[in-house]
Enzyme design. Structure first.
Site, PDB file in Angstrom:
ATOM      1  N   PRO A 167       0.828  -1.209   0.000  1.00 20.57           N
ATOM      2  CA  PRO A 167       0.000   0.000   0.000  1.00 20.57           C
ATOM      3  C   PRO A 167       0.862   1.259   0.000  1.00 20.57           C
ATOM      4  O   PRO A 167       1.865   1.332   0.700  1.00 20.57           O
ATOM      5  CB  PRO A 167      -0.792  -0.124   1.309  1.00 20.57           C
ATOM      6  CG  PRO A 167      -0.810  -1.591   1.587  1.00 20.57           C
ATOM      7  CD  PRO A 167       0.515  -2.107   1.117  1.00 20.57           C
ATOM      8  N   GLU A 168       0.475   2.235  -0.807  1.00 21.40           N
ATOM      9  CA  GLU A 168       1.238   3.473  -0.902  1.00 21.40           C
ATOM     10  C   GLU A 168       0.430   4.624  -0.305  1.00 21.40           C
ATOM     11  O   GLU A 168      -0.607   4.404   0.317  1.00 21.40           O
ATOM     12  CB  GLU A 168       1.641   3.710  -2.350  1.00 21.40           C
ATOM     13  CG  GLU A 168       2.475   2.560  -2.900  1.00 21.40           C
ATOM     14  CD  GLU A 168       3.219   2.887  -4.170  1.00 21.40           C
ATOM     15  OE1 GLU A 168       3.634   4.043  -4.349  1.00 21.40           O
ATOM     16  OE2 GLU A 168       3.399   1.983  -5.003  1.00 21.40           O
ATOM     17  N   HIS A 171      -5.063 -14.658   9.541  1.00 24.23           N
ATOM     18  CA  HIS A 171      -3.997 -13.670   9.755  1.00 24.23           C
ATOM     19  C   HIS A 171      -4.481 -12.395  10.440  1.00 24.23           C
ATOM     20  O   HIS A 171      -3.834 -11.353  10.340  1.00 24.23           O
ATOM     21  CB  HIS A 171      -3.324 -13.342   8.420  1.00 24.23           C
ATOM     22  CG  HIS A 171      -2.703 -14.529   7.753  1.00 24.23           C
ATOM     23  ND1 HIS A 171      -1.626 -15.198   8.303  1.00 24.23           N
ATOM     24  CD2 HIS A 171      -3.020 -15.187   6.606  1.00 24.23           C
ATOM     25  CE1 HIS A 171      -1.292 -16.206   7.511  1.00 24.23           C
ATOM     26  NE2 HIS A 171      -2.121 -16.219   6.481  1.00 24.23           N
ATOM     27  N   ARG A 225       1.854 -11.475   5.704  1.00 24.38           N
ATOM     28  CA  ARG A 225       3.320 -11.554   5.648  1.00 24.38           C
ATOM     29  C   ARG A 225       3.991 -11.060   6.926  1.00 24.38           C
ATOM     30  O   ARG A 225       5.201 -11.240   7.112  1.00 24.38           O
ATOM     31  CB  ARG A 225       3.837 -10.752   4.455  1.00 24.38           C
ATOM     32  CG  ARG A 225       3.273 -11.246   3.118  1.00 24.38           C
ATOM     33  CD  ARG A 225       3.893 -10.499   1.964  1.00 24.38           C
ATOM     34  NE  ARG A 225       3.217 -10.796   0.713  1.00 24.38           N
ATOM     35  CZ  ARG A 225       3.573 -10.299  -0.461  1.00 24.38           C
ATOM     36  NH1 ARG A 225       4.602  -9.467  -0.543  1.00 24.38           N
ATOM     37  NH2 ARG A 225       2.914 -10.608  -1.553  1.00 24.38           N
ATOM     38  N   LYS A 235      22.038  15.639  -6.040  1.00 30.25           N
ATOM     39  CA  LYS A 235      21.741  14.217  -6.235  1.00 30.25           C
ATOM     40  C   LYS A 235      22.033  13.781  -7.677  1.00 30.25           C
ATOM     41  O   LYS A 235      21.444  14.298  -8.619  1.00 30.25           O
ATOM     42  CB  LYS A 235      20.271  13.922  -5.920  1.00 30.25           C
ATOM     43  CG  LYS A 235      19.837  14.256  -4.503  1.00 30.25           C
ATOM     44  CD  LYS A 235      20.430  13.280  -3.501  1.00 30.25           C
ATOM     45  CE  LYS A 235      19.896  13.566  -2.104  1.00 30.25           C
ATOM     46  NZ  LYS A 235      20.493  12.665  -1.092  1.00 30.25           N
TER      47      LYS A 235
END
Length: 280
Positions: free
Chosen positions: A2-3, A92, A111, A154
């Site tokens: 998920p972002e 889970h 997970r 950068k």
């Protein structure tokens, strides 16, 4: 994973449904997820009322009226859903918070890369997992001047810079690719070669892509579903991510896929200023 858009969607839904509710019981089915959970976590939660919910990067902060904050990070596959009293626990489901309204806040993580923390509300920003984070992409502080300054020294590829949480938080792999496509910038471009105009366009693109994703309910990818159990709907609108070999919606050129730091990057070499070989 998920972002930002998914966590923001989750935050908005939870805020609508559980703020003002009182925690009446707590069930913990394991002592460790990614890290050990705080011992006696129930003592911080039971009888506390939820008064606010915020997001910082991909962390979800649930503020309680006892001056503590419960913080979640969903990791790779974590989900938080609201269930009713008759809900049958799944394999889970690791943390279940019972509310006075009869609702249950269920954290499921197959997970077990998720994280759950408790901290005093006046010390949240000082916690190790939050204090080094960069700007929020949807806030005013994330503008052309801010990003230009961060990129000036950068030399790394711009795609990787956008995924550096010390520069900007929560953009992630999917939305970095989509934002670079919208801005017509090749993901391999060294960060310090972007012009002010390009940075201005990129900042605008990031905000537009994220706002559109949030409005659509996040991106449907593998394990992510919203707090109501429904999937997000942004994936069907992606321009490059996951579309390897398919024609670009703008120019018709086939979308290409490369690897950057072990992550898949999708882009259009025609729209995004040159092919991979031109930049190596």
């Amino acid at each position: 994973m998920p972002e930002l858009a998914e966590i923001e969607t989750l935050k908005l839904y939870l805020a609508e449904h559980i703020i003002g509710d009182k925690i009446t019981n707590y069930t913990q089915r394991r002592n460790k997820l990614r890290y050990e959970l705080t011992k006696d976590l129930a003592s911080y939660l039971i009888n506390a009322t939820i008064i606010d919910i915020t997001r910082r990067a991909k962390y979800l902060n649930i503020y309680l009226n006892n001056d503590y904050v419960l913080t979640y990070h969903l990791g790779m596959s974590g989900r938080i859903t609201i269930q009713l009293e008759n809900y049958q626990l799944q394999k889970h489901d690791h943390i279940i918070i019972g509310l006075q309204s009869g609702k249950q806040l269920v954290f499921n993580d197959a997970r077990r890369f998720g994280m759950v923390y408790i901290s005093p509300s006046n010390q949240v920003s000082d916690q190790h997992y939050l204090k080094t984070l960069g700007a929020e992409p949807l806030e005013e502080e994330f503008d052309t001047e801010y990003l230009l300054k961060k990129l000036l020294s950068k030399k790394i590829a711009i795609k990787l810079a956008l995924m550096d949480n010390k520069i900007v938080v929560g953009v992630g792999n999917i939305y970095a690719a989509e934002s670079l496509f919208m801005a017509k910038i090749n993901p391999l471009r060294p960060s310090n070669t972007l012009t002010r105009e390009e940075v201005y366009t990129l900042v605008s693109s990031i905000k537009q892509v994220l706002e559109k994703a949030i409005k659509a309910g996040g991106t449907t990818l593998r394990d992510f579903v919203g707090v109501d159990g429904k999937p997000g709907y942004f994936k069907q609108e992606l321009n490059v991510y996951g579309r390897i070999g398919l024609p670009c919606y703008i120019c018709g050129h086939k979308i290409e896929k490369i690897k950057q730091s072990g992550r898949s990057t999708f882009f259009c070499p025609d729209c995004q200023n040159g092919s991979q070989k031109d930049l190596l």
